[in-house]
Scaffold this motif. Structure first.
Motif, short mmCIF file in Angstrom:
data_model
loop_
_atom_site.label_atom_id
_atom_site.label_comp_id
_atom_site.label_asym_id
_atom_site.label_seq_id
_atom_site.Cartn_x
_atom_site.Cartn_y
_atom_site.Cartn_z
N UNK A 87 -55.01 2.14 -22.65
CA UNK A 87 -55.00 1.37 -21.41
C UNK A 87 -54.48 -0.04 -21.67
N UNK A 88 -54.94 -0.68 -22.74
CA UNK A 88 -54.47 -2.02 -23.07
C UNK A 88 -52.97 -2.02 -23.36
N UNK A 89 -52.50 -0.99 -24.03
CA UNK A 89 -51.08 -0.92 -24.32
C UNK A 89 -50.23 -0.81 -23.07
N UNK A 90 -50.74 -0.13 -22.04
CA UNK A 90 -49.98 0.06 -20.81
C UNK A 90 -50.06 -1.16 -19.91
N UNK A 91 -51.28 -1.68 -19.67
CA UNK A 91 -51.45 -2.74 -18.67
C UNK A 91 -51.76 -4.11 -19.25
N UNK A 92 -51.87 -4.23 -20.59
CA UNK A 92 -52.06 -5.54 -21.20
C UNK A 92 -53.49 -6.01 -21.28
N UNK A 93 -54.43 -5.23 -20.76
CA UNK A 93 -55.86 -5.58 -20.84
C UNK A 93 -56.66 -4.32 -20.58
#
Length: 249
Positions: free
Chosen positions: A20-26
């Protein structure tokens, strides 16, 4: 000693959270705390979160272009985050753990609703001097009580209308300070009863978290972030309702 099933669940949780962090940055601490709290006390979940959160957020912070300028602009907010987190960390431990889980659920519900409705506001420059420390303390109290760093820090930083890369770096700064403050707060509250064992577990969780981040970054180039954002927030809403329902029912 954790069972093989719980260890596999922890690995899967951090893989998903990193993705999730990789996709949306957080979203790494939000997803990880929400899913781990289903199977373990929030304080234990927060202890596992420390190293993956610190490493991934330092990476996000130090690769941006405006570290010094953002530190100068946001230092009162960061000071508030530190103070609020240390003050509120006791809610993650002992007899308060059920309330902390419900508080986590409420934070997830609020965050998900804000994200799905795309609600936001703009903070004028003249209001930053007052708002930054207040938002910092509020974010710290939520972090200390739930292990989630996003409310109200993320909506507030978005309201400053920073440039894209500056916003990503500002989020990294806020999340890094929150992670460090949470570690201090948990230690002060006595939640890190076996620091060495919990450190080993947290370091081990870093591996699937980083794998998830790399996978998420690769997928971000191939899919609509808007579609993923909707699925992400809908899932957080369902999870938050579940955690609040655990205490109510």
């Amino acid at each position: 000693m954790l069972s093989a099933g719980i260890l596999a669940w922890i690995g899967a949780v951090f893989l998903a959270a990193g993705f999730v962090k990789g996709v949306v940055g957080m979203g790494l601490p939000t997803v990880a705390m929400g899913l781990l709290a289903v199977t373990m006390p929030p304080a234990q979940a927060a202890a596992l979160l420390l190293i993956p959160s610190l490493v991934t957020n330092l990476w996000q912070l130090l690769t941006g272009p405006s570290f010094g300028r953002l530190c100068k602009r946001l230092w009162t907010m960061m000071a508030g985050v530190m103070l609020g987190t240390v003050a509120g960390a006791g809610l993650l431990t002992g007899t308060h753990s059920g309330v902390a889980s419900a508080g986590l659920g409420a934070a997830l519900v609020l965050y998900a609703i804000l994200g799905l409705l795309k609600l936001g506001f703009t903070t004028p420059a003249r209001g930053e001097a007052l708002m930054s420390p207040l938002v910092g303390v509020a974010t710290g109290l939520v972090t200390g009580a739930t292990g989630v760093f996003v409310i109200p820090a993320v909506p507030y930083l978005q309201s400053l209308r920073l440039e894209k890369e500056d916003l990503i770096q500002a989020l990294g700064l806020s999340f890094t300070v929150s992670t460090a403050a949470l570690a201090i707060g948990l230690f002060k509250a006595g939640a890190l009863a076996s620091p060495s064992a919990q450190l080993v577990g947290s370091v081990a969780a870093l591996v699937p978290a980083l794998a998830g981040v790399f996978a998420g970054q690769a997928l971000r180039q191939k899919m609509s972030v808007e579609t993923f954002r909707k699925v992400f927030f809908a899932g957080l809403l369902a999870l938050g309702v579940y955690l609040v329902g655990e205490l109510v029912f």
